[in-house]
Scaffold this motif. Structure first.
Motif, PDB file in Angstrom:
ATOM      1  N   ARG A  17      17.709  -3.683 -27.554  1.00 62.09           N
ATOM      2  CA  ARG A  17      17.018  -3.313 -28.795  1.00 62.09           C
ATOM      3  C   ARG A  17      17.981  -2.977 -29.915  1.00 62.09           C
ATOM      4  O   ARG A  17      17.588  -2.452 -30.945  1.00 62.09           O
ATOM      5  CB  ARG A  17      16.097  -2.125 -28.536  1.00 62.09           C
ATOM      6  CG  ARG A  17      14.961  -2.464 -27.588  1.00 62.09           C
ATOM      7  CD  ARG A  17      14.057  -1.299 -27.408  1.00 62.09           C
ATOM      8  NE  ARG A  17      14.798  -0.158 -26.886  1.00 62.09           N
ATOM      9  CZ  ARG A  17      14.366   0.634 -25.923  1.00 62.09           C
ATOM     10  NH1 ARG A  17      13.204   0.418 -25.382  1.00 62.09           N
ATOM     11  NH2 ARG A  17      15.095   1.651 -25.517  1.00 62.09           N
ATOM     12  N   ARG A  44      14.469   2.913 -38.977  1.00 61.04           N
ATOM     13  CA  ARG A  44      14.251   1.907 -37.940  1.00 61.04           C
ATOM     14  C   ARG A  44      14.350   2.541 -36.550  1.00 61.04           C
ATOM     15  O   ARG A  44      13.497   2.311 -35.690  1.00 61.04           O
ATOM     16  CB  ARG A  44      15.254   0.772 -38.103  1.00 61.04           C
ATOM     17  CG  ARG A  44      15.019  -0.394 -37.176  1.00 61.04           C
ATOM     18  CD  ARG A  44      15.946  -1.572 -37.448  1.00 61.04           C
ATOM     19  NE  ARG A  44      17.350  -1.203 -37.415  1.00 61.04           N
ATOM     20  CZ  ARG A  44      18.167  -1.158 -38.475  1.00 61.04           C
ATOM     21  NH1 ARG A  44      17.723  -1.474 -39.673  1.00 61.04           N
ATOM     22  NH2 ARG A  44      19.434  -0.816 -38.348  1.00 61.04           N
ATOM     23  N   GLN A  48      11.262   3.089 -33.854  1.00 59.68           N
ATOM     24  CA  GLN A  48      11.401   2.539 -32.504  1.00 59.68           C
ATOM     25  C   GLN A  48      11.189   3.631 -31.457  1.00 59.68           C
ATOM     26  O   GLN A  48      10.495   3.420 -30.455  1.00 59.68           O
ATOM     27  CB  GLN A  48      12.778   1.897 -32.357  1.00 59.68           C
ATOM     28  CG  GLN A  48      12.977   1.155 -31.068  1.00 59.68           C
ATOM     29  CD  GLN A  48      14.339   0.484 -31.025  1.00 59.68           C
ATOM     30  OE1 GLN A  48      15.349   1.083 -31.386  1.00 59.68           O
ATOM     31  NE2 GLN A  48      14.369  -0.758 -30.595  1.00 59.68           N
ATOM     32  N   GLN A  52       8.148   3.878 -28.657  1.00 56.48           N
ATOM     33  CA  GLN A  52       8.473   4.008 -27.241  1.00 56.48           C
ATOM     34  C   GLN A  52       7.807   5.254 -26.649  1.00 56.48           C
ATOM     35  O   GLN A  52       7.271   5.224 -25.545  1.00 56.48           O
ATOM     36  CB  GLN A  52       9.974   4.082 -27.047  1.00 56.48           C
ATOM     37  CG  GLN A  52      10.394   4.106 -25.593  1.00 56.48           C
ATOM     38  CD  GLN A  52      11.902   4.071 -25.439  1.00 56.48           C
ATOM     39  OE1 GLN A  52      12.646   3.891 -26.391  1.00 56.48           O
ATOM     40  NE2 GLN A  52      12.359   4.253 -24.235  1.00 56.48           N
TER      41      GLN A  52
END
Length: 56
Positions: A17, A44, A48, A52
């Motif tokens: 990632r 960002r 993310q 998650q």
């Protein structure tokens, strides 16, 4: 410069990632030279991590 770039690619390979962002108009302190680039990277990563956490 070549050794530094190679090292950055090695760090990038540690995660599926990862994203390498180059701040071409900055020196060492990117957050001072190009704060928008730093903020975008932080946003960002935060997004993310939030995704998650919501999935898990």
């Amino acid at each position: 410069e070549q050794a530094w770039s190679a090292g950055q690619r090695e760090w990038l390979a540690l995660s599926g990632r990862s994203k390498l962002t180059t701040a071409t108009n900055s020196e060492h302190y990117i957050y001072l030279d190009q704060p928008d680039v730093a903020v975008q990277a932080i946003e960002r990563v935060t997004a993310q991590a939030t995704r998650q956490a919501n999935e898990g």
